[in-house]
Design a protein around this motif. Structure first.
Motif, PDB file in Angstrom:
ATOM      1  N   ASN A  25       0.872  -1.170   0.000  1.00  0.00           N
ATOM      2  CA  ASN A  25       0.000   0.000   0.000  1.00  0.00           C
ATOM      3  C   ASN A  25       0.910   1.221   0.000  1.00  0.00           C
ATOM      4  N   VAL A  26       0.942   1.965  -1.102  1.00  0.00           N
ATOM      5  CA  VAL A  26       1.988   2.976  -1.309  1.00  0.00           C
ATOM      6  C   VAL A  26       1.429   4.386  -1.458  1.00  0.00           C
ATOM      7  N   ARG A  27       2.110   5.318  -0.799  1.00  0.00           N
ATOM      8  CA  ARG A  27       1.813   6.750  -0.959  1.00  0.00           C
ATOM      9  C   ARG A  27       3.089   7.437  -1.427  1.00  0.00           C
ATOM     10  N   ALA A  28       2.935   8.401  -2.320  1.00  0.00           N
ATOM     11  CA  ALA A  28       4.093   9.150  -2.821  1.00  0.00           C
ATOM     12  C   ALA A  28       3.771  10.634  -2.815  1.00  0.00           C
ATOM     13  N   ILE A  29       4.781  11.452  -2.525  1.00  0.00           N
ATOM     14  CA  ILE A  29       4.560  12.891  -2.554  1.00  0.00           C
ATOM     15  C   ILE A  29       5.032  13.467  -3.888  1.00  0.00           C
ATOM     16  N   TYR A  30       4.399  14.553  -4.281  1.00  0.00           N
ATOM     17  CA  TYR A  30       4.778  15.238  -5.513  1.00  0.00           C
ATOM     18  C   TYR A  30       4.648  16.732  -5.310  1.00  0.00           C
ATOM     19  N   ARG A  31       5.399  17.495  -6.099  1.00  0.00           N
ATOM     20  CA  ARG A  31       5.323  18.951  -6.000  1.00  0.00           C
ATOM     21  C   ARG A  31       4.389  19.544  -7.033  1.00  0.00           C
ATOM     22  N   ASN A  32       4.352  18.966  -8.235  1.00  0.00           N
ATOM     23  CA  ASN A  32       3.410  19.439  -9.265  1.00  0.00           C
ATOM     24  C   ASN A  32       3.041  18.282 -10.175  1.00  0.00           C
ATOM     25  N   THR A  33       1.911  18.437 -10.870  1.00  0.00           N
ATOM     26  CA  THR A  33       1.380  17.347 -11.705  1.00  0.00           C
ATOM     27  C   THR A  33       2.303  17.007 -12.871  1.00  0.00           C
ATOM     28  N   GLU A  34       3.096  17.965 -13.315  1.00  0.00           N
ATOM     29  CA  GLU A  34       4.037  17.700 -14.405  1.00  0.00           C
ATOM     30  C   GLU A  34       5.037  16.624 -13.991  1.00  0.00           C
ATOM     31  N   ASN A  35       5.458  16.665 -12.734  1.00  0.00           N
ATOM     32  CA  ASN A  35       6.407  15.666 -12.242  1.00  0.00           C
ATOM     33  C   ASN A  35       5.772  14.280 -12.161  1.00  0.00           C
ATOM     34  N   VAL A  58       0.138  12.469  -2.843  1.00  0.00           N
ATOM     35  CA  VAL A  58      -0.141  13.596  -1.956  1.00  0.00           C
ATOM     36  C   VAL A  58       0.798  14.737  -2.322  1.00  0.00           C
ATOM     37  N   GLN A  59       0.248  15.908  -2.538  1.00  0.00           N
ATOM     38  CA  GLN A  59       1.092  17.056  -2.891  1.00  0.00           C
ATOM     39  C   GLN A  59       1.788  17.575  -1.643  1.00  0.00           C
ATOM     40  N   ALA A  60       3.108  17.583  -1.694  1.00  0.00           N
ATOM     41  CA  ALA A  60       3.900  18.027  -0.547  1.00  0.00           C
ATOM     42  C   ALA A  60       5.309  18.337  -1.007  1.00  0.00           C
ATOM     43  N   ASP A  61       6.059  18.962  -0.118  1.00  0.00           N
ATOM     44  CA  ASP A  61       7.450  19.307  -0.400  1.00  0.00           C
ATOM     45  C   ASP A  61       8.239  19.050   0.875  1.00  0.00           C
ATOM     46  N   ILE A  62       9.398  18.418   0.760  1.00  0.00           N
ATOM     47  CA  ILE A  62      10.157  18.051   1.960  1.00  0.00           C
ATOM     48  C   ILE A  62      10.681  19.259   2.734  1.00  0.00           C
ATOM     49  N   ILE A  63      10.682  20.443   2.101  1.00  0.00           N
ATOM     50  CA  ILE A  63      11.117  21.641   2.831  1.00  0.00           C
ATOM     51  C   ILE A  63       9.924  22.500   3.267  1.00  0.00           C
TER      52      ILE A  63
END
Length: 329
Positions: A25-35, A58-63
């Protein structure tokens, strides 16, 4: 639930594919839909489009600390693959903020959320420096702060310090230090950009060498380490130490193209990185070659993979064979 940062990069996207294929069961973060599209393209490359839909994005940024709150909900394991790779001195501040501060944020959330184990993707750039009596670089080779290191290497070394700090505060973690990671897709990033340049007719080569590893081996080892009893250890991940010229020749032969034929001597490379610096300043554009990278192309450091082979009994994919396979994509 498994959380993957950097899921839109070469390692992260292959890790997502491997985890989903194995029923996680996997979740991944992204900064924008292009990525996100880059990861979707990779799944399509492997003809696994249906599996892509199983990822919880889930849209997020590590900083950006507030954005990480939702990403860490109900998470048990974390694979921290996100990083900024740049060898342009102008990016020094952003590299350190992303790679060191971003890793610190991930560590803090792992501790706060009682994550069972964290796997951090570092780099052989963060390993130590050989002393006169040493022959190969291992996990125990000491970092020499008096020697010149790239901003990227320093940021990865700093990120590892954050991981060790987390371990001292009770977090179970493992660190992997891959060499140059090769794999399909992502032709404008990392090793993909280099290999794409070779396929497009890059005429130059050097006789330096370094450690190489297939991206599929990297993700298999990461998952195996997380699922094992191993903790609070770091592992050098390289399949083979290979001369750059030999790698380039394999790529061009598999692609039925002309191999690079002009040898760049250390003297010529010293001129080139200075020219690149001058033009990037005049034209206000990113550097494509810095001093540290230029000089590392002549390095013949040997990296040892004995620790991971002993720990997992892992057998690596032969690099030449893997290069031939991914040339078919």
């Amino acid at each position: 639930m498994v959380l993957v940062t950097g899921g839109t990069g070469l390692v992260g996207s292959h890790l997502l594919l491997y985890l989903v294929e194995n029923g996680e069961n996997v979740r991944a973060i992204y900064r924008n839909t292009e990525n996100i599209q880059k990861t979707n393209d990779l799944f399509s490359l492997y003809k696994k489009e249906a599996l892509f839909k199983k990822i919880n994005w889930v849209q997020a940024d590590i900083i950006d600390i507030p954005s990480l709150e939702k990403a860490f909900e109900n998470v048990d394991y974390v694979y921290h693959c996100a990083a900024l790779i740049s060898f342009d001195p102008k990016d020094e501040e952003l590299i350190r903020k992303t790679n060191i501060e971003g890793t610190s944020n991930i560590v803090n959330f792992c501790i706060d959320k009682s994550i069972k184990k964290l796997c951090f993707v570092s780099s052989i750039a963060a390993l130590g420096d050989l002393k006169d009596h040493e022959n190969s670089i291992t996990e125990e080779t000491e970092w020499n702060p008096e020697k010149t290191h790239s901003d990227y290497a320093i940021s990865k070394y700093g990120a590892e310090i954050e991981i060790w700090r987390g371990q001292q505060e009770g977090l179970d973690a493992v660190i992997v230090n891959p060499g140059i990671i090769i794999g399909p897709g992502f032709k404008e990033q990392g090793s993909g950009k280099l290999f794409n340049n070779v396929k497009n007719g890059m005429p130059f080569y050097t006789k330096g060498s370094t450690g190489f590893i297939a991206v599929t081996d990297v993700v298999k080892i990461m998952v195996a380490l997380v699922n094992s009893e191993t903790k609070n250890e770091r592992f050098v991940l390289i399949a083979e130490n290979i001369v750059f010229q030999d790698v380039f020749n394999t790529i061009t032969k598999a692609s039925k193209l002309k191999a690079p034929s002009i040898y760049l001597s250390p003297f010529m490379m010293e001129i080139l990185w200075r020219i690149d610096c001058l033009f990037s300043t005049i034209l206000n554009q990113k550097r494509s070659l810095d001093k540290t990278t230029a000089r590392s192309s002549f390095s013949n450091n040997l990296y040892s993979n004995e620790k991971i082979k002993t720990t997992l009994g892992f057998e690596f994919v032969a690099i030449n064979q893997y290069l031939k396979e991914i040339m078919l994509f």
